[in-house]
Design an enzyme around this catalytic site. Sequence first.
Site, mmCIF file in Angstrom:
data_model
loop_
_atom_site.group_PDB
_atom_site.id
_atom_site.type_symbol
_atom_site.label_atom_id
_atom_site.label_comp_id
_atom_site.label_asym_id
_atom_site.label_seq_id
_atom_site.Cartn_x
_atom_site.Cartn_y
_atom_site.Cartn_z
ATOM 1 N N ASP A 81 0.855 -1.193 0.000
ATOM 2 C CA ASP A 81 0.000 0.000 0.000
ATOM 3 C C ASP A 81 0.886 1.236 0.000
ATOM 4 O O ASP A 81 2.054 1.183 0.407
ATOM 5 C CB ASP A 81 -0.939 0.013 1.205
ATOM 6 C CG ASP A 81 -0.189 -0.045 2.537
ATOM 7 O OD1 ASP A 81 0.809 -0.784 2.630
ATOM 8 O OD2 ASP A 81 -0.595 0.642 3.496
ATOM 9 N N ASP A 112 8.894 3.821 -1.702
ATOM 10 C CA ASP A 112 8.203 3.433 -0.478
ATOM 11 C C ASP A 112 6.899 2.714 -0.783
ATOM 12 O O ASP A 112 5.845 3.311 -0.814
ATOM 13 C CB ASP A 112 7.937 4.679 0.372
ATOM 14 C CG ASP A 112 7.297 4.366 1.711
ATOM 15 O OD1 ASP A 112 7.389 3.217 2.158
ATOM 16 O OD2 ASP A 112 6.703 5.281 2.296
ATOM 17 N N GLU A 146 0.136 -1.156 5.886
ATOM 18 C CA GLU A 146 1.274 -0.642 6.647
ATOM 19 C C GLU A 146 1.226 0.863 6.804
ATOM 20 O O GLU A 146 1.577 1.394 7.864
ATOM 21 C CB GLU A 146 2.584 -1.069 5.978
ATOM 22 C CG GLU A 146 3.836 -0.797 6.818
ATOM 23 C CD GLU A 146 4.423 0.593 6.669
ATOM 24 O OE1 GLU A 146 5.290 0.961 7.491
ATOM 25 O OE2 GLU A 146 4.012 1.340 5.745
ATOM 26 N N GLU A 147 0.827 1.570 5.754
ATOM 27 C CA GLU A 147 0.826 3.033 5.841
ATOM 28 C C GLU A 147 -0.167 3.524 6.883
ATOM 29 O O GLU A 147 0.054 4.561 7.519
ATOM 30 C CB GLU A 147 0.521 3.650 4.470
ATOM 31 C CG GLU A 147 1.601 3.439 3.420
ATOM 32 C CD GLU A 147 2.895 4.191 3.728
ATOM 33 O OE1 GLU A 147 2.966 4.889 4.756
ATOM 34 O OE2 GLU A 147 3.841 4.073 2.936
#
Length: 404
Positions: A81, A112, A146-147
């Site tokens: 993500d 990222d 994760e973000e």
Amino acid sequence: MNPAIAKILNKAAAYRDQTAELLGRIIRVPAFSCTEKERIALLEKMCHEAGLAEVRIDGLGNLLARVGSGPKKLVIDAHIDTVETGDKSQWKRDPFSGTVEEGLVYGRGASDQLGGAASMITAGRILTELGYAGKFSVWFAFTVMEEDCDGLCWKYLIEKEGFKPDFFVSTEPTSCRLYRGHRGRMEIEARFKGLACHGSAPERGKSAAYMASRAALAIEKLNGELEPDDDGFLGKGTITVSRVEVRGPSLCAVPDQGMIYMDRRLTWGESMELAVGQVERAIAAAGVEGALVSVPRYDKPSWKGTVHPQELYFPTWKMPADHPLVKAGLETYKGLFAAEPVVDKWTFSTNATAVCGRYKLPSIGFGPGDENQAHAPNERTRAADLEKCAAFYAALPYALENLV
């Protein structure tokens, strides 16, 4: 040079352009936390095309794929993500173009951390073609959310799926350096209750706006008082106010509700309880009474509709410099590139807050791209990094076998 290392280097170089194009394809399918379904489907197809075994999606929505069938699990992880684009006028290219040009790949997530995912697929292809059959089941994990909540994906995998790595590699961007830790983080909220009254006679009330303001200044002071860790590797903790809100009956009234939201970075030895206590004492010392300080919880459903709530606390972690996994990373790098790697740490936070910080499982980081590209406009990464990381991930299990 070890014959396997020579083959890995040759294959990584041969697949360099293909790895860059894989990254471009991934970028072209946008995926934010809790909405990763289409990107996971694309990555699932890519894993099958690369010949990886046991390709499956877990109950949260993470994608897992394997090479080899050894008794120990070496897991190489990329969250897939990304954050959103922000002001698109600041981008020189479409953020989701996935353009490959003059040795660079452009787009949201290029560093990222979709570059890590692309290199992982190529590494899986290389290991499959080499017929890897060593001590490890080498798992490639393409993880979600994760973000929004770093490490939640691994909290789910370990607690609900019983999927526990013996060794873990994060492919977050390290500029092809070897990382062995980073500060933890947490989110803290403080709420204030004032007394509303008409704005024409503020002396009749108690302003939650002024309470929030005094508390915010107290947090600024607290940040300057935080101490570094003992060995200086991770540096000092930090705290900052990231949001201030006040509300009242109207814009012609003294507000009776206030809130400040804080981002707290935790160095070695700092815990959630310690950080909350520091905030409570700092606000009280500023003359603000009755503040309710808490750690918020995250409970959004994944793209599969699964909810696995946790508090917004992500523990600090670091690995000893002489740990076998760190040594294996050093040996892998030296064997591949005939040079000593830079050993360092991230400034930001990763999924290793759960794997190593929470569950104490050995972890390192090695990834393509630069940390300063994360969340920035015109994000990009180098195709040369993708090649280098694909080789590193494919060679690591061979080095690790000699040390464990």
